[in-house]
Scaffold this motif. Structure first.
Motif, PDB file in Angstrom:
ATOM      1  N   UNK A  58      -2.040  -7.937 -11.948  1.00 27.25           N
ATOM      2  CA  UNK A  58      -1.545  -8.115 -10.576  1.00 27.25           C
ATOM      3  C   UNK A  58      -0.618  -6.975 -10.163  1.00 27.25           C
ATOM      4  N   UNK A  59       0.181  -6.472 -11.087  1.00 30.07           N
ATOM      5  CA  UNK A  59       1.064  -5.350 -10.776  1.00 30.07           C
ATOM      6  C   UNK A  59       0.266  -4.093 -10.467  1.00 30.07           C
ATOM      7  N   UNK A  60      -0.806  -3.872 -11.233  1.00 32.04           N
ATOM      8  CA  UNK A  60      -1.657  -2.700 -10.980  1.00 32.04           C
ATOM      9  C   UNK A  60      -2.350  -2.826  -9.621  1.00 32.04           C
ATOM     10  N   UNK A  61      -2.843  -4.046  -9.312  1.00 31.15           N
ATOM     11  CA  UNK A  61      -3.492  -4.257  -8.018  1.00 31.15           C
ATOM     12  C   UNK A  61      -2.506  -4.115  -6.865  1.00 31.15           C
ATOM     13  N   UNK A  62      -1.245  -4.418  -7.121  1.00 30.68           N
ATOM     14  CA  UNK A  62      -0.232  -4.401  -6.074  1.00 30.68           C
ATOM     15  C   UNK A  62       0.111  -2.984  -5.628  1.00 30.68           C
ATOM     16  N   UNK A  63      -0.032  -1.998  -6.536  1.00 27.82           N
ATOM     17  CA  UNK A  63       0.428  -0.643  -6.258  1.00 27.82           C
ATOM     18  C   UNK A  63      -0.247   0.002  -5.052  1.00 27.82           C
ATOM     19  N   UNK A  64      -1.596   0.060  -4.992  1.00 31.34           N
ATOM     20  CA  UNK A  64      -2.219   0.750  -3.849  1.00 31.34           C
ATOM     21  C   UNK A  64      -1.966   0.066  -2.519  1.00 31.34           C
ATOM     22  N   UNK A  65      -2.026  -1.278  -2.489  1.00 26.27           N
ATOM     23  CA  UNK A  65      -1.821  -1.952  -1.220  1.00 26.27           C
ATOM     24  C   UNK A  65      -0.366  -1.855  -0.779  1.00 26.27           C
ATOM     25  N   UNK A  66       0.557  -1.773  -1.762  1.00 16.46           N
ATOM     26  CA  UNK A  66       1.961  -1.596  -1.407  1.00 16.46           C
ATOM     27  C   UNK A  66       2.185  -0.237  -0.751  1.00 16.46           C
ATOM     28  N   UNK A  67       1.541   0.795  -1.313  1.00 18.10           N
ATOM     29  CA  UNK A  67       1.646   2.137  -0.701  1.00 18.10           C
ATOM     30  C   UNK A  67       1.152   2.113   0.738  1.00 18.10           C
ATOM     31  N   UNK A  68       0.007   1.471   0.948  1.00 19.17           N
ATOM     32  CA  UNK A  68      -0.545   1.374   2.290  1.00 19.17           C
ATOM     33  C   UNK A  68       0.396   0.606   3.218  1.00 19.17           C
ATOM     34  N   UNK A  69       0.921  -0.517   2.724  1.00 22.34           N
ATOM     35  CA  UNK A  69       1.784  -1.348   3.559  1.00 22.34           C
ATOM     36  C   UNK A  69       3.059  -0.612   3.949  1.00 22.34           C
ATOM     37  N   UNK A  70       3.683   0.067   2.989  1.00 23.01           N
ATOM     38  CA  UNK A  70       4.934   0.769   3.293  1.00 23.01           C
ATOM     39  C   UNK A  70       4.700   1.969   4.211  1.00 23.01           C
ATOM     40  N   UNK A  71       3.552   2.621   4.065  1.00 23.31           N
ATOM     41  CA  UNK A  71       3.223   3.716   4.984  1.00 23.31           C
ATOM     42  C   UNK A  71       3.054   3.185   6.410  1.00 23.31           C
ATOM     43  N   UNK A  72       2.353   2.057   6.539  1.00 25.92           N
ATOM     44  CA  UNK A  72       2.170   1.461   7.859  1.00 25.92           C
ATOM     45  C   UNK A  72       3.505   1.010   8.459  1.00 25.92           C
ATOM     46  N   UNK A  73       4.378   0.457   7.632  1.00 28.09           N
ATOM     47  CA  UNK A  73       5.693   0.038   8.125  1.00 28.09           C
ATOM     48  C   UNK A  73       6.507   1.239   8.605  1.00 28.09           C
ATOM     49  N   UNK A  74       6.418   2.343   7.866  1.00 25.91           N
ATOM     50  CA  UNK A  74       7.152   3.543   8.280  1.00 25.91           C
ATOM     51  C   UNK A  74       6.573   4.115   9.565  1.00 25.91           C
ATOM     52  N   UNK A  75       5.251   4.107   9.690  1.00 23.90           N
ATOM     53  CA  UNK A  75       4.624   4.569  10.929  1.00 23.90           C
ATOM     54  C   UNK A  75       5.059   3.702  12.097  1.00 23.90           C
ATOM     55  N   UNK A  76       5.131   2.383  11.856  1.00 21.64           N
ATOM     56  CA  UNK A  76       5.589   1.479  12.917  1.00 21.64           C
ATOM     57  C   UNK A  76       6.999   1.798  13.380  1.00 21.64           C
TER      58      UNK A  76
END
Length: 384
Positions: free
Chosen positions: A344-362
């Motif tokens: 679950x930690x490994x799966x969390x890494x890529x989607x977390x990167x995407x989510x934080x990038x989207x939050x920063x863009x917002x």
């Protein structure tokens, strides 16, 4: 008597048949227009600028081509041609700025070179050469030193280059020419003629404003970022949606490549992660895209957009949904132990990167909304 056959025979005319009937001149004409369209793009003002430069060069070239005019100015006509070539820019403001730099550099360099030439002519041959050499070295080194000053280099670098060129040509010519005053006045007159022709054509005949170019560039960037974000999210969640959308723009490739710092397998989240974060990510991207489109339309049509407080509220609500999904997945991850937790930690890494990038863009889009609202107030955009 037999009746004539009245059947109609349809003949398909293909492009190959038409091309065979075209003459070589017609084919060259089509090819030339096609290449010209690719060079100018969708903006006809670029083609108009080419025509304006050609007209300016034609006018100053008449000093060479018409015999009575050439007898009056002689080879000094090349200075008018050089002035048009180096001065003419795409926008009227850039042309005027470059023209003022050239005029200032020419006048200062010409006057100083004239003074050095007059001083050198009052000395004997050897002393004259030594005097000119000393002044050329001192003034050349001093002017070049000023070019390293950041504020001067940014605004007046071209003027200093013209100053050095004019000064050296006039000063050194004074060692060989007897009538240095006439030589300098003739050259300055030709430069003034080229300056006048360039300014008149650039400012009077369909002038192009740098503000318009900045306006169009800003709108285009907003639209490109909007489309790139949408395509990026569609590409990531296309497996979950069950359909694959074709690429319609090439702009997204540059944005997606920035995120590919590892292999595609390492960055691509699992299907379970996609399902968990699909709605919240798409919701935030939809809000960002809609806001960027609204801001682009506001700038393009000079129309007021919604208040940045309202825009910020909608973007914040979409961002909270992503944060809630992240918190929920973290809670699920903490409840597991051993190998399941590591997966679950490994799966969390890529989607977390995407989510934080989207939050920063917002967050950046919220700042943009505030800036565009202030721009609308300063530029007196009409109400929505």
């Amino acid at each position: 008597m037999e009746k004539p056959d009245s059947r109609v025979v349809a003949i398909e005319i293909t492009d190959d048949i038409v091309k065979k009937k075209e003459s070589p001149c017609s084919q060259f004409h089509h090819y030339f227009l096609k290449q010209l369209g690719q060079l100018t793009g969708d903006d006809p003002r670029k083609l108009l600028h080419c025509v304006k430069v050609g007209c300016a060069l034609l006018l100053v070239s008449l000093l060479y081509l018409i015999e009575p005019l050439y007898e009056q100015v002689g080879d000094n006509a090349m200075w008018a041609i050089m002035t048009v070539v180096v001065m003419f820019e795409y926008t009227a403001g850039a042309t005027l700025s470059k023209g003022l730099n050239r005029a200032s550099g020419t006048i200062l360099g010409g006057v100083l070179g004239l003074l050095v030439g007059i001083l050198a002519q009052k000395l004997d041959r050897k002393a004259s050469a030594a005097c000119i050499s000393v002044f050329v070295f001192v003034i050349g080194a001093t002017a070049t030193r000023f070019r390293f000053v950041p504020t001067i280099k940014r605004r007046y670098d071209y003027g200093i280059v013209v100053f050095l060129l004019t000064y050296n040509l006039v000063a050194v010519s004074g060692h060989r020419e007897e009538q240095i005053m006439r030589l300098a006045s003739d050259r300055l007159a030709m430069i003034a003629f080229g300056f006048t022709v360039t300014i008149m054509i650039s400012l009077i005949i369909f002038p192009v404003s740098a503000g318009d170019e900045l306006h169009k560039s800003l709108v285009s960037k907003f639209k490109n970022i909007k489309g790139s974000l949408e395509e990026c999210i569609d590409e990531i969640f296309k497996d979950v949606d069950g359909k694959e959308k074709p690429q319609t723009r090439s702009t997204s490739k540059s944005y997606i490549s920035v995120m590919h710092s590892k292999s595609a397998d390492e960055l691509m989240p699992s299907d379970s992660m996609k399902i968990t974060f699909k709605y919240s990510c798409k919701e935030l991207v939809s809000e960002i895209s809609g806001t960027l489109g609204e801001l682009a339309e506001s700038i393009e049509k000079k129309k007021k957009c919604r208040s940045h407080e309202l825009i910020n509220g909608q973007l914040s609500a979409a961002a909270m949904a992503i944060n809630a999904d992240i918190a929920e997945y973290k809670w699920t991850m903490l409840k597991n132990e051993g190998d399941n937790r590591s997966i679950l930690e490994i799966d969390m890494l890529p989607i977390s990167c995407l989510a934080f990038v989207l939050l920063e863009i917002g967050e950046k889009v919220q700042e943009l909304a505030k800036e565009v609202e202030e721009l609308g107030d300063l530029a007196s955009f009409y109400g929505s």
